[in-house]
Design a protein around this motif. Structure first.
Motif, mmCIF file in Angstrom:
data_model
loop_
_atom_site.group_PDB
_atom_site.id
_atom_site.type_symbol
_atom_site.label_atom_id
_atom_site.label_comp_id
_atom_site.label_asym_id
_atom_site.label_seq_id
_atom_site.Cartn_x
_atom_site.Cartn_y
_atom_site.Cartn_z
ATOM 1 N N THR A 94 0.857 -1.179 0.000
ATOM 2 C CA THR A 94 0.000 0.000 0.000
ATOM 3 C C THR A 94 0.890 1.225 0.000
ATOM 4 N N GLU A 95 0.595 2.100 -0.905
ATOM 5 C CA GLU A 95 1.391 3.309 -1.032
ATOM 6 C C GLU A 95 0.891 4.333 -0.024
ATOM 7 N N VAL A 96 1.781 4.811 0.778
ATOM 8 C CA VAL A 96 1.426 5.818 1.763
ATOM 9 C C VAL A 96 1.744 7.178 1.154
ATOM 10 N N THR A 97 0.702 7.934 0.930
ATOM 11 C CA THR A 97 0.872 9.249 0.323
ATOM 12 C C THR A 97 0.899 10.291 1.425
ATOM 13 N N ALA A 98 1.916 11.106 1.406
ATOM 14 C CA ALA A 98 2.009 12.194 2.380
ATOM 15 C C ALA A 98 1.024 13.286 1.980
ATOM 16 N N PHE A 99 0.590 14.054 2.948
ATOM 17 C CA PHE A 99 -0.266 15.197 2.662
ATOM 18 C C PHE A 99 0.628 16.304 2.137
ATOM 19 N N SER B 98 -2.877 16.350 -2.065
ATOM 20 C CA SER B 98 -2.869 14.895 -2.224
ATOM 21 C C SER B 98 -3.989 14.212 -1.441
ATOM 22 N N LYS B 99 -4.555 14.903 -0.466
ATOM 23 C CA LYS B 99 -5.643 14.359 0.354
ATOM 24 C C LYS B 99 -6.673 15.459 0.595
ATOM 25 N N SER C 34 -4.988 17.949 6.558
ATOM 26 C CA SER C 34 -5.904 17.073 5.818
ATOM 27 C C SER C 34 -7.014 16.642 6.773
ATOM 28 N N THR C 35 -8.031 15.988 6.225
ATOM 29 C CA THR C 35 -9.101 15.469 7.080
ATOM 30 C C THR C 35 -8.618 14.301 7.943
ATOM 31 N N THR C 36 -7.431 13.785 7.640
ATOM 32 C CA THR C 36 -6.837 12.738 8.476
ATOM 33 C C THR C 36 -5.832 13.338 9.463
ATOM 34 N N THR C 37 -5.889 14.649 9.657
ATOM 35 C CA THR C 37 -5.109 15.442 10.619
ATOM 36 C C THR C 37 -3.616 15.556 10.313
ATOM 37 N N GLU C 38 -3.188 15.175 9.132
ATOM 38 C CA GLU C 38 -1.791 15.386 8.756
ATOM 39 C C GLU C 38 -1.612 16.853 8.373
ATOM 40 N N THR C 39 -0.457 17.405 8.677
ATOM 41 C CA THR C 39 -0.170 18.781 8.270
ATOM 42 C C THR C 39 0.788 18.772 7.081
#
Length: 137
Positions: free
Chosen positions: A32-37, A62-63, A120-125
């Motif tokens: 699974t490719e983990v895409t950074a925000f 990206s997100k 992002s909506t997944t809380t990554e900055t």
């Protein structure tokens, strides 16, 4: 009959030769490719020249964006003689659109800074500030 059994028990070569065979198939999970925000693209692009004066600025991430993180985390730089008094920001999932209060001035350079605190909506900055510039026609 006993003599034949004895010979077969000690036979060294077999015809046909035994081949290796597969006992089963090992299935590994797909990577699974983990895409950074991050910022995927901008329009106008960084350092683009001859940009139409009556354009909106689009920034694709990206997100999906956390809309609550936008306010206070975008800065806009323009020549002091320019007349743009504000940018209106709207979001649609991964796209942030900035609309200036008036058209851009001719032959002018602008800079947009997206602060690292945009989430992002997944809380990554973003992690670091993202800056891009463009010049109008």
């Amino acid at each position: 009959s006993i003599f034949l059994t004895f010979l077969c028990a000690y036979q060294i070569s077999c015809t046909p030769k035994p081949e290796p065979f597969v006992l089963g198939v090992l299935a590994l999970p797909a990577a699974t490719e983990v895409t950074a925000f991050e910022v995927s693209s901008t329009s106008p692009t960084n350092k683009e020249t001859n940009v139409n004066r009556n354009t909106n600025i689009s920034i694709t991430f990206s997100k999906n964006l956390d809309n609550s993180s936008i306010s206070g985390n975008i800065s806009f730089s323009q020549p002091t003689a320019n007349t743009i008094t504000s940018l209106t920001a709207t979001t649609n999932n991964r796209v942030l659109t900035l609309r200036p209060s008036t058209i851009f001035d001719a032959n002018s350079s602008y800079s947009i800074t997206l602060r690292s605190a945009i989430k992002s909506t997944t809380t990554e900055t973003l992690g670091t500030d993202y800056i891009f510039r463009f010049t109008t026609q």
